[in-house]
Scaffold this active site. Structure first.
Site, PDB file in Angstrom:
ATOM      1  N   LYS A  25       0.829  -1.217   0.000  1.00 63.69           N
ATOM      2  CA  LYS A  25       0.000   0.000   0.000  1.00 63.69           C
ATOM      3  C   LYS A  25       0.858   1.260   0.000  1.00 63.69           C
ATOM      4  CE  LYS A  25      -2.233  -0.642   3.902  1.00 63.69           C
ATOM      5  NZ  LYS A  25      -1.838  -1.959   4.386  1.00 63.69           N
ATOM      6  N   ARG A 100      -8.824   1.767   9.193  1.00 68.92           N
ATOM      7  CA  ARG A 100      -8.434   0.392   9.463  1.00 68.92           C
ATOM      8  C   ARG A 100      -9.525  -0.344  10.214  1.00 68.92           C
ATOM      9  NH1 ARG A 100      -2.591   1.023   9.323  1.00 68.92           N
ATOM     10  NH2 ARG A 100      -1.480  -0.944   9.449  1.00 68.92           N
ATOM     11  N   ARG A 139      11.698  -7.164   5.291  1.00 65.42           N
ATOM     12  CA  ARG A 139      11.659  -5.700   5.244  1.00 65.42           C
ATOM     13  C   ARG A 139      12.714  -5.078   6.158  1.00 65.42           C
ATOM     14  NH1 ARG A 139       5.671  -3.264   4.473  1.00 65.42           N
ATOM     15  NH2 ARG A 139       5.619  -3.006   6.703  1.00 65.42           N
ATOM     16  N   ARG A 172      11.970  -3.428  11.739  1.00 69.15           N
ATOM     17  CA  ARG A 172      11.104  -2.700  12.676  1.00 69.15           C
ATOM     18  C   ARG A 172      10.438  -3.686  13.633  1.00 69.15           C
ATOM     19  NH1 ARG A 172       7.412   0.845   8.718  1.00 69.15           N
ATOM     20  NH2 ARG A 172       5.952  -0.634   9.585  1.00 69.15           N
ATOM     21  N   ARG A 183      -0.521  -8.906  13.498  1.00 64.71           N
ATOM     22  CA  ARG A 183      -1.034  -7.860  12.602  1.00 64.71           C
ATOM     23  C   ARG A 183      -1.957  -8.450  11.542  1.00 64.71           C
ATOM     24  NH1 ARG A 183       3.663  -4.213  10.450  1.00 64.71           N
ATOM     25  NH2 ARG A 183       1.960  -2.850   9.872  1.00 64.71           N
TER      26      ARG A 183
HETATM   27  P1  AMP Z   1       1.508   0.901   9.112  1.00 67.24           P
HETATM   28  O1  AMP Z   1       2.775   1.642   8.945  1.00 67.24           O
HETATM   29  O2  AMP Z   1       0.362   1.471   8.333  1.00 67.24           O
HETATM   30  O3  AMP Z   1       1.655  -0.578   8.881  1.00 67.24           O
HETATM   31  O4  AMP Z   1       1.082   1.075  10.657  1.00 67.24           O
HETATM   32  C1  AMP Z   1       1.903   0.636  11.706  1.00 67.24           C
HETATM   33  C2  AMP Z   1       1.097   0.534  12.991  1.00 67.24           C
HETATM   34  O5  AMP Z   1       0.548   1.823  13.316  1.00 67.24           O
HETATM   35  C3  AMP Z   1      -0.099  -0.404  12.951  1.00 67.24           C
HETATM   36  O6  AMP Z   1       0.243  -1.740  13.180  1.00 67.24           O
HETATM   37  C4  AMP Z   1      -0.953   0.176  14.078  1.00 67.24           C
HETATM   38  O7  AMP Z   1      -0.444  -0.191  15.347  1.00 67.24           O
HETATM   39  C5  AMP Z   1      -0.724   1.674  13.929  1.00 67.24           C
HETATM   40  N1  AMP Z   1      -1.733   2.275  13.019  1.00 67.24           N
HETATM   41  C6  AMP Z   1      -1.515   2.851  11.804  1.00 67.24           C
HETATM   42  N2  AMP Z   1      -2.656   3.296  11.266  1.00 67.24           N
HETATM   43  C7  AMP Z   1      -3.644   2.988  12.145  1.00 67.24           C
HETATM   44  C8  AMP Z   1      -5.055   3.164  12.151  1.00 67.24           C
HETATM   45  N3  AMP Z   1      -5.705   3.738  11.114  1.00 67.24           N
HETATM   46  N4  AMP Z   1      -5.746   2.725  13.243  1.00 67.24           N
HETATM   47  C9  AMP Z   1      -5.123   2.156  14.277  1.00 67.24           C
HETATM   48  N5  AMP Z   1      -3.800   1.919  14.324  1.00 67.24           N
HETATM   49  C10 AMP Z   1      -3.053   2.344  13.275  1.00 67.24           C
END
Ligand code: AMP
Length: 224
Positions: A25, A100, A139, A172, A183
């Protein structure tokens, strides 16, 4: 050649990216944003920069993120609403990692409808769970400048060193195998239902995320 031409649209373009964590994404969102001249808004990036800056928001989010859990909607929705009302969002934006959950999507729909607006396209990048596990384990991220790499698919020029700023790359916490499993579970329980939500709204487009990055982007260009 056509691939290099920017995507031009008369009206504001509000796009939501859907798909499992690691589906690509972020990569596609950045390319769409660049082609359309609109901002790429990643809630994950906003949380990470807050963690780095040591803000209260960052401290609140970190505990959830490190476990692979979602940051609560009370924190996330307000933060996103503030961001999309900034001046650079007037011609639209690409949302990456938001919404999400169904309540987040409903909050967004409601906020936009107050000004007669709506999401124009929700792009779901489909990748099977087995591929996600492989992708995320490889990653590597630069915590200094935010660049991301993959040990097999997009290695840095020097092993474990960022091409852009020379800092060391890391796996990470939220890409570690046990966290990836959580996740994916969280994705299926809370985020997957958004596909039906945006299909019902008549704006869903599904693309095959197992193809290479350029092929996926070409498919998205056709859609937009
Ligand atoms: P990402 O970089 O989009 O994979 O996000 C990393 C982490 O940030 C996720 O695993 C969540 O813990 C948190 N996070 C990001 N976006 C959201 C969202 N819209 N709602 C809740 N948690 C989020």
């Amino acid at each position: 050649m056509r691939d290099r031409l920017p995507i031009r649209r008369e009206d504001a373009m509000k796009i939501v990216m859907l798909g499992a964590p690691g589906a690509g994404k972020g990569t596609q969102a950045k390319r769409i944003a660049e082609a359309c001249g609109i901002p790429h808004i990643s809630t994950g990036d906003i949380f990470r920069s807050n963690i780095k800056a040591g803000t209260e928001l960052g401290q609140q989010a970190k505990a959830f993120m490190d476990q692979g859990a979602l940051v609560p909607d009370e924190i996330t929705v307000g933060m996103l609403m503030d961001r999309i009302h900034e001046a650079d969002c007037k011609d639209g934006y690409v949302l990456d990692g938001f919404p999400r959950t169904i309540p987040q999507a409903e909050s967004l729909t409601e906020a936009l409808s107050r000004t007669g607006e709506a999401i124009d396209a929700a792009i779901d990048i489909e990748v099977p769970d087995e591929d996600i596990v492989l992708r995320m384990g490889g990653r590597r991220a630069c915590l200094h400048c935010g660049a991301t790499y993959h040990t097999c698919f997009h290695p840095p020029r020097l092993e474990n060193i960022c091409d852009h700023c020379g800092h060391e790359l890391v796996l990470r916490d939220d890409d570690k195998p046990e966290t990836v499993k959580t996740r994916l579970e969280v994705y299926h329980a809370h985020t997957y239902p958004l596909i039906a939500y945006y299909r019902a709204a008549g704006v869903l487009h599904e693309v095959d995320g197992t193809k290479n990055m350029d092929q996926v982007f070409a498919e998205i260009r056709e859609i937009l």
